[in-house]
Design an enzyme around this catalytic site. Structure first.
Site, mmCIF file in Angstrom:
data_model
loop_
_atom_site.group_PDB
_atom_site.id
_atom_site.type_symbol
_atom_site.label_atom_id
_atom_site.label_comp_id
_atom_site.label_asym_id
_atom_site.label_seq_id
_atom_site.Cartn_x
_atom_site.Cartn_y
_atom_site.Cartn_z
ATOM 1 N N GLN A 1 25.398 58.031 24.573
ATOM 2 C CA GLN A 1 23.782 57.936 24.752
ATOM 3 C C GLN A 1 24.205 59.391 25.138
ATOM 4 O O GLN A 1 23.247 60.236 25.633
ATOM 5 C CB GLN A 1 23.466 57.019 25.833
ATOM 6 C CG GLN A 1 24.606 57.529 27.415
ATOM 7 C CD GLN A 1 25.294 56.525 28.390
ATOM 8 O OE1 GLN A 1 25.662 55.623 28.524
ATOM 9 N NE2 GLN A 1 23.699 57.132 29.509
ATOM 10 N N SER B 1 22.787 61.839 42.874
ATOM 11 C CA SER B 1 23.277 61.472 40.877
ATOM 12 C C SER B 1 24.627 62.481 40.528
ATOM 13 O O SER B 1 25.372 63.476 41.562
ATOM 14 C CB SER B 1 22.320 63.031 40.432
ATOM 15 O OG SER B 1 22.804 63.490 39.030
ATOM 16 N N SER B 2 25.364 61.717 39.981
ATOM 17 C CA SER B 2 26.997 61.616 40.096
ATOM 18 C C SER B 2 26.674 62.773 39.581
ATOM 19 O O SER B 2 27.852 64.057 39.423
ATOM 20 C CB SER B 2 27.291 61.178 38.396
ATOM 21 O OG SER B 2 27.150 59.701 39.239
ATOM 22 N N HIS C 1 24.683 54.299 43.987
ATOM 23 C CA HIS C 1 25.629 53.299 43.047
ATOM 24 C C HIS C 1 25.546 52.072 44.165
ATOM 25 O O HIS C 1 25.599 50.757 44.125
ATOM 26 C CB HIS C 1 26.466 54.022 42.800
ATOM 27 C CG HIS C 1 26.486 54.515 41.419
ATOM 28 N ND1 HIS C 1 26.421 56.061 42.014
ATOM 29 C CD2 HIS C 1 25.762 54.869 40.208
ATOM 30 C CE1 HIS C 1 26.934 56.451 40.906
ATOM 31 N NE2 HIS C 1 26.600 55.746 39.485
ATOM 32 N N ALA D 1 27.023 56.859 47.396
ATOM 33 C CA ALA D 1 26.038 55.951 47.968
ATOM 34 C C ALA D 1 24.526 55.165 47.233
ATOM 35 O O ALA D 1 24.173 54.084 47.051
ATOM 36 C CB ALA D 1 24.921 56.838 49.177
ATOM 37 N N GLN E 1 14.413 54.881 32.108
ATOM 38 C CA GLN E 1 15.724 53.976 32.011
ATOM 39 C C GLN E 1 15.441 52.114 31.862
ATOM 40 O O GLN E 1 15.855 51.347 31.213
ATOM 41 C CB GLN E 1 16.960 54.304 31.859
ATOM 42 C CG GLN E 1 18.420 53.483 31.643
ATOM 43 C CD GLN E 1 19.704 53.842 32.020
ATOM 44 O OE1 GLN E 1 19.981 54.764 32.188
ATOM 45 N NE2 GLN E 1 19.660 53.748 33.435
ATOM 46 N N GLY F 1 18.882 51.504 39.320
ATOM 47 C CA GLY F 1 18.514 52.021 40.220
ATOM 48 C C GLY F 1 16.918 52.828 39.952
ATOM 49 O O GLY F 1 16.849 53.224 37.880
ATOM 50 N N GLU F 2 15.620 53.127 40.487
ATOM 51 C CA GLU F 2 15.090 53.559 40.274
ATOM 52 C C GLU F 2 14.953 54.626 39.760
ATOM 53 O O GLU F 2 13.220 55.687 38.937
ATOM 54 C CB GLU F 2 13.905 53.409 40.802
ATOM 55 C CG GLU F 2 13.515 51.673 41.098
ATOM 56 C CD GLU F 2 12.217 51.319 42.051
ATOM 57 O OE1 GLU F 2 12.655 52.701 42.950
ATOM 58 O OE2 GLU F 2 12.158 50.711 42.375
HETATM 59 O O1 PAF Z 1 22.110 54.733 34.586
HETATM 60 C C1 PAF Z 1 23.048 54.601 33.854
HETATM 61 O O2 PAF Z 1 24.411 54.940 34.653
HETATM 62 C C2 PAF Z 1 23.994 54.552 32.230
HETATM 63 O O3 PAF Z 1 22.903 54.935 31.247
HETATM 64 C C3 PAF Z 1 23.906 52.941 32.426
HETATM 65 C C4 PAF Z 1 23.129 52.011 32.650
HETATM 66 C C5 PAF Z 1 25.302 52.809 33.017
HETATM 67 C C6 PAF Z 1 24.693 52.644 30.531
HETATM 68 O O4 PAF Z 1 25.264 53.680 30.377
#
Ligand code: PAF
Length: 282
Positions: free
Chosen positions: A61, A185-186, A37, A35, A153, A147-148
């Site tokens: 990353q 969070s995923s 996303h 939700a 990031q 997202g905050e």
């Molecule tokens: O926040 C994320 O899910 C990732 O860091 C992003 C911004 C999609 C980059 O892979």
């Protein structure tokens, strides 16, 4: 909604729409959508004619190989959520498509990227900037949504856009929480029932610390949060920092700046969770 796997294919679709004057919103994701996303997608759909969501687990990353391997991959379910929320395109490229050769570019946005996540996850933000810049170059959106929850990031991406003169607007969107307060969070999907129960203490502590902060100093508030998390068996605090929301540098007093945020990372069992709370906002 169309699902597209190549940059060329996506650009062919977008060039027709852009020629008609359509505005394009981009929501970069790594999939395993929830939700949180969906709220970014809805915001983009409301503000643009076309919304592209990238679904790509970006290997550069991840500083922990195990984390990359275990990262949930659920493209079919993701596409259902995207379609239901009015997305135009899901862009789901392969690793070879995004990285036909090794990306040796180095991004440095010090001091934003040297503290907190930057200190504990070396190379993480470099990888984020590599993929986000590639996505900006491929899609050339008018707006991009983040997202905050990933507070640091968001600050780094804003800085990248400013320093590299990307002609687009970054839209930061508030954290979405479960009813009981857990930040979506995923990674939550990987929590056991017990780990999830323990993880609740993170947001509960942050919310309580806001009330505490009203009558206590920054260092007392810092201690309050550290003590509460350390007292919970099963949780391991990686860091909690009370920072200026723009510079991400620690503050010593509430009066020092008009934007103060507390950023936290805690392991519940093996799962690394981040969250943040605003103590003072501009
Ligand atoms: O926040 C994320 O899910 C990732 O860091 C992003 C911004 C999609 C980059 O892979």
């Amino acid at each position: 909604m169309k699902v597209i796997h190549t940059i060329k294919g996506l650009q062919a679709e977008l060039s027709v729409l852009k020629a008609q004057g359509k505005k394009v919103g981009l929501v970069p994701t790594m999939g395993a959508l929830h939700a949180g996303h969906a709220s970014l997608v809805k915001r983009s759909v409301a503000q643009n004619d076309v919304t592209v969501i990238s679904v790509f687990v970006n290997p550069t990353q991840f500083n922990d190989k195990n984390d990359l391997i275990k990262y949930p991959r659920t493209l079919d379910a993701d596409c259902e959520l995207l379609e239901a929320n009015g997305a135009s395109f899901a862009f789901a490229p392969s690793v070879e498509e995004m990285y036909p050769e090794q990306d040796d570019r180095k991004f440095s946005f010090a001091p934003l990227d040297t503290v907190m996540e930057g200190a504990f996850r070396p190379g993480h933000f470099n990888g984020v900037c590599q993929i986000v810049s590639k996505l900006f170059d491929a899609v050339q959106p008018d707006r991009a949504y983040f997202g905050e929850k990933d507070f640091q990031q968001l600050a780094i991406i804003r800085e990248m856009v400013k320093q590299l003169h990307y002609p687009l607007q970054i839209v930061g969107c508030p954290i979405i929480r479960e009813e009981d307060g857990l930040a979506l969070s995923s990674r939550n999907a990987r929590l056991s029932v017990l780990e999830r129960e323990k993880a609740l203490k993170i947001s509960q502590t942050l919310f309580k610390s806001r009330t505490f902060a009203a009558t206590h100093s920054v260092s007392e508030t810092q201690q309050f949060v550290e003590d509460a998390i350390s007292a919970e068996p099963g949780l391991r605090l990686e860091y909690f920092e009370i920072v200026d929301g723009n510079t991400l540098q620690r503050v010593n007093s509430w009066e020092e700046t008009s934007y103060v945020v507390g950023c936290i990372t805690v392991f519940s069992g093996e799962i690394r969770l981040i969250d943040n709370v605003k103590y003072k906002e501009v």
